[in-house]
Design a protein around this motif. Structure first.
Motif, short mmCIF file in Angstrom:
data_model
loop_
_atom_site.label_atom_id
_atom_site.label_comp_id
_atom_site.label_asym_id
_atom_site.label_seq_id
_atom_site.Cartn_x
_atom_site.Cartn_y
_atom_site.Cartn_z
N TYR A 1 24.55 -27.50 56.08
CA TYR A 1 24.89 -27.68 57.42
C TYR A 1 25.84 -26.30 57.25
O TYR A 1 26.66 -26.21 56.56
N TYR A 2 25.55 -25.61 58.39
CA TYR A 2 26.25 -24.14 58.62
C TYR A 2 27.64 -24.51 58.22
O TYR A 2 28.64 -23.69 57.72
N SER B 1 17.50 -26.51 53.90
CA SER B 1 16.96 -27.50 54.69
C SER B 1 18.11 -27.84 55.29
O SER B 1 19.13 -28.34 54.99
N TYR B 2 17.71 -27.76 56.65
CA TYR B 2 19.16 -28.01 57.49
C TYR B 2 19.40 -29.32 58.09
O TYR B 2 18.47 -30.11 58.53
N ALA C 1 29.10 -18.77 59.93
CA ALA C 1 28.61 -18.12 61.11
C ALA C 1 27.31 -17.29 61.25
O ALA C 1 26.36 -17.02 62.22
N LYS C 2 26.95 -16.96 59.82
CA LYS C 2 25.60 -16.16 59.44
C LYS C 2 24.37 -17.14 59.42
O LYS C 2 23.63 -16.50 59.21
N GLN C 3 24.65 -18.44 59.55
CA GLN C 3 23.51 -19.21 59.03
C GLN C 3 22.72 -19.56 60.26
O GLN C 3 23.19 -19.58 61.27
N PRO C 4 21.25 -19.75 59.88
CA PRO C 4 20.29 -19.84 60.97
C PRO C 4 20.71 -21.09 61.74
O PRO C 4 20.22 -20.99 62.95
#
Lengths: 212, 212
Positions: free
Chosen positions: A6-7, A29-30, A206-209
């Motif tokens: 999770y971001y 896998s989010y 902040a950079k995560q999809p």
């Protein structure tokens, strides 16, 4: 490797940094922890604690971020995330645990929800709680860095260790929650130095999809 | 070695077990956490985080229980507290962190005092908090033990590891705070087996000279 992440999760952030430093490719896998994805039966079968991260290395299932960092460091020794010297290793692991054991677990979503939903404390008291425990960890790190002769641009020596990974992931939520960081100049010098390194910067929440 | 300890501290309990298993003599220095001994300037100079345990090995200062256990295991390899297999080591460290990172830090004196003194929640809500987080850790351990083929009388294999040390120190406060332990048969089987071993029994909080 496959990372359940999770971001905003600081523990996932730690694992992302370590994978980047060791140049290990991953598939994400989010899970959205605020929406409760971690409680779904499918994920519970993967991680009965219903927290992130979980890392799959083939059919090896890994949980708890510091255990994952030790595993990655043992399987992929270069670059090392622990010092060669035994006493230094203990210091580095101790710093990491101040964040991973004594600060971060107190401010994770499940705790925030308990404070808000179960105890009905309201947003102000919840924010006070978060800042209190972030400050306690940052103050301990600042004091320990001051007495450690090997601290400089990193926590120990001339390269990243699990200590500096934990320091960075202590500062990131402190920024999110508007903690006063001016009292921690050693911590912030190291944080700024690390966040200029691509392996750290690319791992930032902040950079995560899945960032919102 | 010199151990700064408090009889009720579960983190000190972990270190006492490890020292006993490795047959390392220690001298205790007692702090009463409920009376605030940990905040005295003299101890703050030893441990800026103002928590126990701190272990002195000559002039080497060690802090954070799991970092101490890793250090002891590296310096005194026999009997080993980690499995020889890398994947098993990751599992053992993960179980240890469920207790040391995600359960125990939520119920320590400083957190209980914050709930009672700062947030004025009262004894009932504080006890509910403690049981909630102890249960979360115990449930995760129980589920993970069920899917781990090497769990039996200990968490992994035929001897104590840092996982079982953490399991024991998860159950002890659960007993103190009257948690319902019947839901965790695998955990309790291992706990009972360990507490029949002298190194564990002698380290129990109630057996310490500073116990009240």
């Amino acid at each position: 490797m496959k990372l359940y992440t999770y971001y905003r999760s600081q523990a996932s952030f730690r694992v992302r940094i370590a994978l980047n430093l060791k140049n290990i490719a991953r598939e994400d896998s989010y899970l959205h922890l605020e929406k409760g994805d971690q409680f779904a039966a499918e994920y519970r079968a993967v991680n009965p604690q219903m927290v992130v991260p979980t890392l799959l290395d083939g059919d090896v299932k890994l949980f708890q971020s510091l255990a994952i960092l030790e595993y990655l460091n043992e399987k992929h020794p270069e670059p090392p995330l622990l010092p060669a010297d035994r006493e230094a290793r203990a210091w580095v692991r101790g710093i990491a645990l101040i964040n991973a054991a004594d600060s971060h677990p107190l401010i994770v979503p499940r705790v925030r929800h308990y404070l808000l939903d179960e105890l009905q404390l309201g947003q102000d008291k919840m924010m006070g709680w978060i800042r209190h425990w972030l400050d306690a960890g940052l103050a301990a790190m600042e004091a320990l860095l001051g007495e450690h002769k090997e601290s400089g641009q990193f926590c120990h020596g001339e390269r990243p260790t699990i200590a500096v990974i934990a320091l960075v992931t202590q500062v990131t939520p402190a920024k999110t929650f508007d903690a006063d960081l001016a009292s921690y100049p050693r911590v912030m010098r190291i944080y700024d130095h690390c966040m200029a390194i691509r392996a750290f910067a690319d791992a930032h929440p902040a950079k995560q999809p899945d960032a919102e």
